[in-house]
Design an enzyme around this catalytic site. Sequence first.
Site, PDB file in Angstrom:
ATOM      1  CG  ASP A 138      48.174  -3.613  -2.720  1.00  0.00           C
ATOM      2  OD1 ASP A 138      47.759  -4.294  -3.681  1.00  0.00           O
ATOM      3  OD2 ASP A 138      48.258  -4.076  -1.561  1.00  0.00           O
ATOM      4  CE  LYS A 173      47.265  -7.325  -2.470  1.00  0.00           C
ATOM      5  NZ  LYS A 173      47.356  -6.708  -1.147  1.00  0.00           N
ATOM      6  CB  CYS A 228      51.586  -5.499  -0.750  1.00  0.00           C
ATOM      7  SG  CYS A 228      50.338  -5.733   0.554  1.00  0.00           S
TER       8      CYS A 228
HETATM    9  C1  VGL Z   1      50.121  -3.264   2.747  1.00  0.00           C
HETATM   10  C2  VGL Z   1      50.301  -3.005   4.998  1.00  0.00           C
HETATM   11  C3  VGL Z   1      49.040  -3.495   5.185  1.00  0.00           C
HETATM   12  C4  VGL Z   1      50.737  -3.098   1.398  1.00  0.00           C
HETATM   13  C5  VGL Z   1      48.861  -3.769   2.911  1.00  0.00           C
HETATM   14  O1  VGL Z   1      50.014  -2.915   0.405  1.00  0.00           O
HETATM   15  O2  VGL Z   1      51.979  -3.154   1.331  1.00  0.00           O
HETATM   16  N1  VGL Z   1      50.835  -2.896   3.791  1.00  0.00           N
HETATM   17  N2  VGL Z   1      48.342  -3.893   4.139  1.00  0.00           N
END
Ligand code: VGL
Length: 194
Positions: free
Chosen positions: A9, A103, A145
């Site tokens: 991410d 995702k 994540c």
């Molecule tokens: C994430 C919070 C909400 C991440 C994703 O990528 O860690 N954190 N959605």
Amino acid sequence: MVAALFIIDVQNDFTEGGALGVDGGAAVAAGISDYLRANPERYDVVIASRDWHDGDNSNGGHFATDAAPNFVDTWPVHCVAGTPGAEYHSALDTSLIGIQVRKGQGVPAYSIFEGTTDDGETVPAVLDRLRVDTIDVVGLATDYCVLASALDAAGSGRHVSVLTGLVAGVAPDSSDAALATMAQTGITLVSSEA
Ligand code: VGL
């Protein structure tokens, strides 16, 4: 040994100035590119995930819609599919990525194991097909994540390391707790990735 790198991410919304920007996110993006260029033979496959949420619903309560986000399990709107916030950070050299995973379409999905490739293959299927037995994890965010992805990777029975110089978290306390949880789970924390 068949080694994979998970890049979790590294998207504009999780870096400085983004909807859910974490401190150090842009440096992580640049650091991952430098690391892979310096170690071109280290991984048999590089797999990058992106959060890829719907823009017209709460994604199963993941987006705070009725109240302020609590930054634990409800969040500001982020990483809406097809928007600039969902793109990889520009310092991440996407030519270094072998397999792309998305995702979170309509649901919360912290772990890369919940994603699918552009061909519709699941991540466990990719890992089995390539006979990956060793996984290093980098990216954003340490406490959400990265944690979920590393725990799933360890749970799949593979050797897992997190490169702690190439991750950044939402909050210091939860990031420290996440690293402790990972260590207790048998995940190796590697502080110098050189
Ligand atoms: C994430 C919070 C909400 C991440 C994703 O990528 O860690 N954190 N959605």
